[in-house]
Design an enzyme around this catalytic site. Sequence first.
Site, PDB file in Angstrom:
ATOM      1  N   GLY A  47      19.777 -18.793 -22.754  1.00  0.00           N
ATOM      2  CA  GLY A  47      19.270 -17.623 -21.809  1.00  0.00           C
ATOM      3  C   GLY A  47      20.683 -17.552 -20.904  1.00  0.00           C
ATOM      4  O   GLY A  47      20.253 -16.730 -19.842  1.00  0.00           O
ATOM      5  N   ALA A  48      21.598 -17.881 -21.240  1.00  0.00           N
ATOM      6  CA  ALA A  48      22.745 -17.973 -20.255  1.00  0.00           C
ATOM      7  C   ALA A  48      23.337 -16.428 -20.153  1.00  0.00           C
ATOM      8  O   ALA A  48      24.382 -16.411 -19.335  1.00  0.00           O
ATOM      9  CB  ALA A  48      23.761 -18.783 -20.513  1.00  0.00           C
ATOM     10  N   SER A  49      23.003 -15.740 -21.040  1.00  0.00           N
ATOM     11  CA  SER A  49      23.746 -14.029 -20.858  1.00  0.00           C
ATOM     12  C   SER A  49      23.105 -13.221 -19.737  1.00  0.00           C
ATOM     13  O   SER A  49      23.509 -12.164 -19.677  1.00  0.00           O
ATOM     14  CB  SER A  49      23.612 -13.493 -22.279  1.00  0.00           C
ATOM     15  OG  SER A  49      22.192 -13.624 -22.692  1.00  0.00           O
ATOM     16  N   GLY A  86      33.871 -20.871 -17.152  1.00  0.00           N
ATOM     17  CA  GLY A  86      34.553 -21.974 -17.906  1.00  0.00           C
ATOM     18  C   GLY A  86      33.631 -22.503 -19.283  1.00  0.00           C
ATOM     19  O   GLY A  86      34.018 -23.352 -19.829  1.00  0.00           O
ATOM     20  N   SER A 172       6.743 -21.247 -16.034  1.00  0.00           N
ATOM     21  CA  SER A 172       6.337 -20.219 -15.249  1.00  0.00           C
ATOM     22  C   SER A 172       4.943 -20.411 -14.719  1.00  0.00           C
ATOM     23  O   SER A 172       4.171 -21.348 -15.306  1.00  0.00           O
ATOM     24  CB  SER A 172       6.134 -18.898 -16.215  1.00  0.00           C
ATOM     25  OG  SER A 172       5.671 -18.268 -15.382  1.00  0.00           O
ATOM     26  N   TYR A 185       2.117 -14.427 -22.938  1.00  0.00           N
ATOM     27  CA  TYR A 185       3.361 -15.131 -22.146  1.00  0.00           C
ATOM     28  C   TYR A 185       2.762 -16.434 -21.419  1.00  0.00           C
ATOM     29  O   TYR A 185       3.425 -17.425 -21.654  1.00  0.00           O
ATOM     30  CB  TYR A 185       3.833 -13.974 -21.236  1.00  0.00           C
ATOM     31  CG  TYR A 185       4.912 -14.459 -20.355  1.00  0.00           C
ATOM     32  CD1 TYR A 185       6.020 -14.802 -20.821  1.00  0.00           C
ATOM     33  CD2 TYR A 185       4.749 -14.777 -19.090  1.00  0.00           C
ATOM     34  CE1 TYR A 185       7.119 -15.289 -20.147  1.00  0.00           C
ATOM     35  CE2 TYR A 185       5.746 -15.570 -18.226  1.00  0.00           C
ATOM     36  CZ  TYR A 185       7.006 -15.728 -18.649  1.00  0.00           C
ATOM     37  OH  TYR A 185       7.880 -16.188 -17.958  1.00  0.00           O
ATOM     38  N   ALA A 186       1.752 -16.127 -20.612  1.00  0.00           N
ATOM     39  CA  ALA A 186       1.183 -17.445 -20.056  1.00  0.00           C
ATOM     40  C   ALA A 186       0.853 -18.327 -21.205  1.00  0.00           C
ATOM     41  O   ALA A 186       1.084 -19.677 -20.683  1.00  0.00           O
ATOM     42  CB  ALA A 186      -0.123 -16.805 -19.102  1.00  0.00           C
ATOM     43  N   ALA A 187       0.171 -18.201 -22.182  1.00  0.00           N
ATOM     44  CA  ALA A 187      -0.156 -19.049 -23.093  1.00  0.00           C
ATOM     45  C   ALA A 187       1.019 -20.002 -23.494  1.00  0.00           C
ATOM     46  O   ALA A 187       1.239 -21.262 -23.912  1.00  0.00           O
ATOM     47  CB  ALA A 187      -0.802 -18.652 -24.253  1.00  0.00           C
ATOM     48  N   LYS A 189       4.017 -20.395 -21.675  1.00  0.00           N
ATOM     49  CA  LYS A 189       4.400 -21.308 -20.918  1.00  0.00           C
ATOM     50  C   LYS A 189       3.429 -22.490 -20.523  1.00  0.00           C
ATOM     51  O   LYS A 189       3.895 -23.450 -20.309  1.00  0.00           O
ATOM     52  CB  LYS A 189       4.647 -20.372 -19.569  1.00  0.00           C
ATOM     53  CG  LYS A 189       5.879 -19.537 -19.641  1.00  0.00           C
ATOM     54  CD  LYS A 189       7.116 -20.032 -19.905  1.00  0.00           C
ATOM     55  CE  LYS A 189       8.257 -18.955 -20.055  1.00  0.00           C
ATOM     56  NZ  LYS A 189       9.497 -19.489 -20.101  1.00  0.00           N
TER      57      LYS A 189
HETATM   58  N1  LIG Z   1      12.013 -13.334 -14.108  1.00  0.00           N
HETATM   59  C1  LIG Z   1      10.758 -13.787 -13.582  1.00  0.00           C
HETATM   60  O1  LIG Z   1      10.225 -13.709 -12.748  1.00  0.00           O
HETATM   61  C2  LIG Z   1      10.646 -15.397 -14.341  1.00  0.00           C
HETATM   62  C3  LIG Z   1       9.545 -15.994 -13.587  1.00  0.00           C
HETATM   63  C4  LIG Z   1       9.194 -17.163 -14.266  1.00  0.00           C
HETATM   64  C5  LIG Z   1       9.618 -17.778 -15.465  1.00  0.00           C
HETATM   65  N2  LIG Z   1      10.865 -16.957 -16.060  1.00  0.00           N
HETATM   66  C6  LIG Z   1      11.421 -17.326 -17.160  1.00  0.00           C
HETATM   67  O2  LIG Z   1      12.705 -17.748 -17.039  1.00  0.00           O
HETATM   68  C7  LIG Z   1      13.583 -17.577 -18.166  1.00  0.00           C
HETATM   69  C8  LIG Z   1      14.710 -16.551 -18.018  1.00  0.00           C
HETATM   70  O3  LIG Z   1      14.367 -15.287 -17.867  1.00  0.00           O
HETATM   71  P1  LIG Z   1      15.042 -14.323 -16.827  1.00  0.00           P
HETATM   72  O4  LIG Z   1      14.060 -13.910 -15.513  1.00  0.00           O
HETATM   73  O5  LIG Z   1      16.327 -14.847 -16.622  1.00  0.00           O
HETATM   74  O6  LIG Z   1      15.168 -13.170 -18.001  1.00  0.00           O
HETATM   75  P2  LIG Z   1      16.276 -12.216 -18.494  1.00  0.00           P
HETATM   76  O7  LIG Z   1      17.407 -11.947 -17.361  1.00  0.00           O
HETATM   77  O8  LIG Z   1      15.786 -11.310 -19.182  1.00  0.00           O
HETATM   78  O9  LIG Z   1      16.845 -13.574 -19.476  1.00  0.00           O
HETATM   79  C9  LIG Z   1      16.444 -13.968 -20.534  1.00  0.00           C
HETATM   80  C10 LIG Z   1      17.404 -14.417 -21.479  1.00  0.00           C
HETATM   81  O10 LIG Z   1      16.537 -15.030 -22.428  1.00  0.00           O
HETATM   82  C11 LIG Z   1      17.632 -14.664 -23.730  1.00  0.00           C
HETATM   83  N3  LIG Z   1      16.791 -14.346 -25.016  1.00  0.00           N
HETATM   84  C12 LIG Z   1      15.811 -13.705 -25.204  1.00  0.00           C
HETATM   85  N4  LIG Z   1      15.459 -13.567 -26.406  1.00  0.00           N
HETATM   86  C13 LIG Z   1      16.283 -14.502 -27.073  1.00  0.00           C
HETATM   87  C14 LIG Z   1      16.507 -14.938 -28.541  1.00  0.00           C
HETATM   88  N5  LIG Z   1      15.678 -14.492 -29.489  1.00  0.00           N
HETATM   89  N6  LIG Z   1      17.534 -15.707 -28.654  1.00  0.00           N
HETATM   90  C15 LIG Z   1      18.389 -16.147 -27.604  1.00  0.00           C
HETATM   91  N7  LIG Z   1      18.256 -15.952 -26.605  1.00  0.00           N
HETATM   92  C16 LIG Z   1      17.302 -14.887 -26.086  1.00  0.00           C
HETATM   93  C17 LIG Z   1      18.204 -13.656 -23.229  1.00  0.00           C
HETATM   94  O11 LIG Z   1      19.658 -13.243 -24.266  1.00  0.00           O
HETATM   95  P3  LIG Z   1      20.144 -11.990 -24.359  1.00  0.00           P
HETATM   96  O12 LIG Z   1      20.243 -10.894 -22.962  1.00  0.00           O
HETATM   97  O13 LIG Z   1      21.451 -12.123 -24.805  1.00  0.00           O
HETATM   98  O14 LIG Z   1      19.153 -10.767 -25.229  1.00  0.00           O
HETATM   99  C18 LIG Z   1      18.586 -13.788 -22.007  1.00  0.00           C
HETATM  100  O15 LIG Z   1      19.598 -14.602 -21.690  1.00  0.00           O
HETATM  101  C19 LIG Z   1      12.406 -17.021 -19.245  1.00  0.00           C
HETATM  102  O16 LIG Z   1      12.108 -18.226 -20.084  1.00  0.00           O
HETATM  103  C20 LIG Z   1      11.386 -16.630 -18.626  1.00  0.00           C
HETATM  104  O17 LIG Z   1      10.004 -16.534 -19.030  1.00  0.00           O
HETATM  105  C21 LIG Z   1      11.242 -15.822 -15.464  1.00  0.00           C
END
Ligand SMILES: NC(=O)c1ccc[n+]([C@@H]2O[C@H](COP(=O)([O-])OP(=O)(O)OC[C@H]3O[C@@H](n4cnc5c(N)ncnc54)[C@H](OP(=O)(O)O)[C@@H]3O)[C@@H](O)[C@H]2O)c1
Length: 286
Positions: A47-49, A86, A172, A185-187, A189
């Site tokens: 999820g680093a992108s 880096g 989450s 989604y909740a399930a 997590k």
């Molecule tokens: N934002 C919130 O409010 C929140 C709250 C609780 C938990 N989370 C959790 O935090 C984590 C990161 O979410 P975020 O908020 O940072 O969302 P985000 O900005 O949408 O980032 C999601 C990341 O997951 C990667 N990803 C999605 N599908 C993928 C796949 N099939 N293969 C490889 N990589 C994939 C995306 O890659 P690409 O962009 O390159 O597609 C992106 O780097 C998630 O697990 C999310 O459930 C988020």
Amino acid sequence: MAGAPLSPAGTPRRREDPRGPAGQASAPRPGPEDGGRGRRPVALVTGASSGIGAAVAERLAAEGGWRLLLNGRDERRLAQVATRTGGVPLAADLSDARARERLAEEALAHSGRVDALVAGAGIGWAGTFAAMPAEDIDDVLAVNLNATLHLVRLLLPGMVDRRCGRVVLIGSMAGSVGVRGEAVYAATKAGLTAFADSLRYELAPSRVRVSMVLPGVVDTPFFQRRGAPYHRDRPRPVPPDDVAEAVFRALRTGRPNAYVPSWMAVPAWLHGAVPGLFRSLAQRFG
Ligand SMILES: NC(=O)c1ccc[n+]([C@@H]2O[C@H](COP(=O)([O-])OP(=O)(O)OC[C@H]3O[C@@H](n4cnc5c(N)ncnc54)[C@H](OP(=O)(O)O)[C@@H]3O)[C@@H](O)[C@H]2O)c1
């Protein structure tokens, strides 16, 4: 149980036997000041992108002492984060079993080991369960749960052999209490939370630690991408840097659970201790 303390570079402190409790395998050594590139611990961040994963990469880069392997799907955004931190970009779609295996192989081939996995990749879906298309159910399960478990399966053996390592899963709050309109989604997590709880028993004799970082609402593209922007007044979204800080601390200490913001632990506790009261409050205010 607390894990082995880690230095800022994510490695056991010197007062510990670097070969681990059994003295069998060498644990990752302290940071760059101590032994050059080959000795820095290696972290793979998925999820680093974007969003939280990108913030984790930047937090670890700012701390120094880590070799970063970065996964995402979008090669352009991943390359930008890699340039800033880096890190080494390893693009792969984690919902594809073969691509995940290749990612693990490439990570190990590139660095020889993975000392820490930060599993941040995840997707959301908002709407009533009755209206959720079957393929979307499969996609959310595939990325959030299936891919995470398989990636841990692929990378854990090396940590177990070395009797030292870190797995940090981004869960989450939704998985702790359930959220209307986010049933699948909740399930996923909640599944990660149960997985982490169970895995900790198996790993207790080693110094491999499994942590859950459990954010509430974070200001990232997550909501936009799931097609339903966040527009509630509360809880207020926190910056992804706050989650990255919690991940960083989990890497250092191996602590089991960290809610972000920390007050989120209160509703999570309430849900477990007095579920009836929690439900009626959630119906009223949720
Ligand atoms: N934002 C919130 O409010 C929140 C709250 C609780 C938990 N989370 C959790 O935090 C984590 C990161 O979410 P975020 O908020 O940072 O969302 P985000 O900005 O949408 O980032 C999601 C990341 O997951 C990667 N990803 C999605 N599908 C993928 C796949 N099939 N293969 C490889 N990589 C994939 C995306 O890659 P690409 O962009 O390159 O597609 C992106 O780097 C998630 O697990 C999310 O459930 C988020």
